[in-house]
Write an enzyme that holds these catalytic residues in place. Structure first.
Site, PDB file in Angstrom:
ATOM      1  N   SER A 151       0.098   1.588  -4.112  1.00 28.50           N
ATOM      2  CA  SER A 151      -0.714   1.646  -2.890  1.00 28.50           C
ATOM      3  C   SER A 151      -0.418   2.864  -2.029  1.00 28.50           C
ATOM      4  O   SER A 151      -1.181   3.162  -1.110  1.00 28.50           O
ATOM      5  CB  SER A 151      -0.496   0.378  -2.054  1.00 28.50           C
ATOM      6  OG  SER A 151      -1.016  -0.742  -2.731  1.00 28.50           O
ATOM      7  N   SER A 216      -0.728   1.147   2.627  1.00 30.39           N
ATOM      8  CA  SER A 216      -2.152   1.474   2.815  1.00 30.39           C
ATOM      9  C   SER A 216      -2.471   1.943   4.234  1.00 30.39           C
ATOM     10  O   SER A 216      -3.019   3.039   4.408  1.00 30.39           O
ATOM     11  CB  SER A 216      -3.025   0.280   2.425  1.00 30.39           C
ATOM     12  OG  SER A 216      -2.802  -0.083   1.088  1.00 30.39           O
ATOM     13  N   HIS A 383       0.288 -10.078  -7.163  1.00 29.59           N
ATOM     14  CA  HIS A 383       1.682  -9.833  -7.541  1.00 29.59           C
ATOM     15  C   HIS A 383       2.427 -11.149  -7.774  1.00 29.59           C
ATOM     16  O   HIS A 383       3.311 -11.228  -8.636  1.00 29.59           O
ATOM     17  CB  HIS A 383       2.400  -9.024  -6.465  1.00 29.59           C
ATOM     18  CG  HIS A 383       2.194  -7.553  -6.587  1.00 29.59           C
ATOM     19  ND1 HIS A 383       2.585  -6.834  -7.703  1.00 29.59           N
ATOM     20  CD2 HIS A 383       1.635  -6.639  -5.742  1.00 29.59           C
ATOM     21  CE1 HIS A 383       2.279  -5.564  -7.540  1.00 29.59           C
ATOM     22  NE2 HIS A 383       1.702  -5.411  -6.358  1.00 29.59           N
TER      23      HIS A 383
END
Length: 541
Positions: A151, A216, A383
């Site tokens: 990310s 992010s 995840h």
């Protein structure tokens, strides 16, 4: 028979056997064409005989769908709708960038089905809000040193327009992992679309369901050689290489440096990253910082008419016209999964609540705004290989998009939706129409007669096997929507995947977001649409 004749006979027999038998080549089973087609025919026949008309949800295929005219009329409506599209070539006053972290194409499909099934329908025919956008494309997500992105490097690409190495944020490919000195060098820094927007006089904001210092959102403002440097203590723990002054952590960059300190709206989790370890945040959790800084108090000191909110009630009480800037920290760490929050933390705002508040705060600026909104916990659900959480978070993300559409005009606001990377979740086998997407395949079993999950992961912590390596029959165990899904390769957690991700666009210049493109092209297209940053030299205001 001569020696040569015997040799040719043996070779001929071997060749004949090779053409009719299943053999192993380099450890891979190779089938001859006749055997392959025979197996396929047998499987298809089995499917047809065992597919009941009464589906798992006590629904049947809608009767109208059995008629050709249903599909012809459906297609004709779609053709008319697409043919009536007109390109919006105006300048975009506002840009809203929605990022679904880990939102693979498979995630979109499964979430779409779950949406319909929650509404009492079979589900496959359902449509997400983002899927109704007029233009769509694909983004290539690899990074400079990674076939599959994380990310951080992906955020640098889609927010600054420059691809970089894995785990890097806001720096180019010259910076290596954990190298504080290199990441502190301004020559290696990249500029984000948020910074371009600020220079153009626009208001800016970030909204996320993760910590506001996570990979992010921090792509909008930070420059680090390790995405984990969210607080100064994180840098100490990482044993970063430093030559000279220590690096500024991500939280510090958000409050003290440009463009972070100029944001008008900041909302998400991560309270503990901003306060000293000698204090506790409003949720009773000990802070992390070892430098003695209280960055929350510092932010309030810098913004005289700014407001700090920590729950839904406080957020809803905000008077946007009397508030110059808004800081929302709704959890010590990442915000709770929506499915948990609705039961345990009713005061936690939903992503659509934060989206509404952010738009109302930013739209006061006559010059327009740039807003980044992340559904960050889609990724975390994957995840954990708990597809139920990932899909529920995707639907929450889609609800936030729907709210943004209600609050904005298509004529002046460009809305772009995409993901940073994929995940290894797949839809397996041939489940019947309406089969619960989070359940077991009702009509197909493996060669041992054991049913299997519709959704599975390539990598993950749970294989559901007995001591002999035989797959367990999950139909005999407690099986709910938030079960850890089966995986093939045993790892501590699920991992990202490397295939392309979807892009959806609506509003001015949305037609530019079509086809397959490099991920780093995205901010340049948004900048072109808004006539800011690098896009200003090409656009026609």
């Amino acid at each position: 028979m001569t020696h040569d004749s015997k040799t040719f006979l043996v070779i001929g027999l071997i060749a004949a056997l090779a053409c009719t038998a299943t053999t192993k080549s380099h450890g891979i089973l190779d089938y001859d064409e006749d055997s392959y087609h025979s197996d396929v025919f047998e499987r298809h026949t089995h499917m047809a005989r065992n597919m009941p008309s009464d589906l798992a949800q006590n629904k049947i295929t809608p009767p109208a769908e059995k008629d050709s005219q249903f599909w012809i009329k459906n297609a004709q409506r779609a053709v008319k709708q697409r043919a009536a599209l007109r390109l919006k070539n105006k300048k975009a006053k506002n840009v809203i960038f929605f990022l679904g972290d880990g939102m693979s194409v498979g995630t979109l499909t499964a979430a779409r089905i779950l949406k319909g099934q929650r509404q009492g329908r079979t589900g496959e025919e359902s449509v997400l809000t983002m899927e109704q956008f007029p233009f769509a494309g694909l983004s290539k997500t690899y990074c400079t040193n990674g076939q599959t992105a994380d990310s951080a490097c992906s955020a640098t690409a889609y927010l600054t327009g420059v691809k970089t190495n894995l785990l890097m944020i806001g720096v180019n490919g010259h910076v290596t992992f954990n190298n504080c000195s290199l990441s502190s060098n301004p020559e290696y820094h990249t500029e984000s679309i948020a910074q371009w927007a600020q220079r153009a006089g626009k208001s800016t904001g970030i909204v996320t369901t993760t910590t506001v210092t996570h990979a992010s959102p921090s792509g909008n403002y930070a420059h680090v050689a390790n995405r984990n440097w969210e607080s100064d203590y994180d840098i100490v723990k990482s044993k970063a290489y430093t030559h000279g002054e220590p690096c500024a952590d991500i939280a510090k960059q958000l409050v003290q440096q440009e463009p972070g300190k100029n944001f008008d709206v900041i909302m998400g989790g991560g309270f503990k990253k901003f306060i000293p370890h000698t204090q506790h945040d409003v949720f009773g959790v000990q802070g992390e910082r070892r430098d003695g800084l209280n960055l929350v108090e510092e932010w309030l000191g810098r913004n005289a008419h700014g407001k700090l909110v920590t729950n839904l009630k406080e957020l809803q009480a905000i008077d946007c016209h009397e508030t110059s800037k808004l800081l929302g920290l709704f959890h010590s760490s990442h915000m709770e999964y929506n499915a948990k929050a609705q039961m345990n933390k009713p005061l936690q705002p939903r992503l659509k609540d934060m989206t509404e508040a952010a738009i109302k705060m930013l739209e006061k600026n006559d010059q327009g705004y740039y807003l980044f909104i992340e559904g960050g916990r889609i990724d975390h659900g994957h995840h954990n290989t708990i597809a139920g959480y990932a899909l529920d978070e995707t639907l929450e993300f889609d609800e936030a998009i729907r709210r943004a559409l209600e609050l904005t005009s298509e004529e002046e606001t460009l809305i772009v939706v995409t993901a940073d990377h994929s995940h290894t979740m797949s839809m397996s086998g041939y489940p019947g129409r309406g089969n619960p997407i989070l359940g077991l395949n009702q009509y197909n079993r493996d060669l041992e007669g054991i049913p299997y999950s519709v959704l599975n992961y390539a990598l993950g912590p749970q294989q559901y096997q007995d001591e002999n390596g035989k797959r367990l029959d999950l139909s005999t165990q407690k099986y709910d929507d938030y079960l850890v899904k089966p995986s093939y390769i045993h790892t501590k957690m699920g991992a990202h995947a490397g295939e392309d991700v979807a892009i959806f666009a609506r509003g001015p210049q949305a037609h530019l977001f079509s086809g397959t493109m490099e991920q780093n092209v995205l901010p340049h297209l948004m900048a072109y649409a808004a006539c800011i940053g690098h896009g200003k030299q090409f656009c026609h205001e």
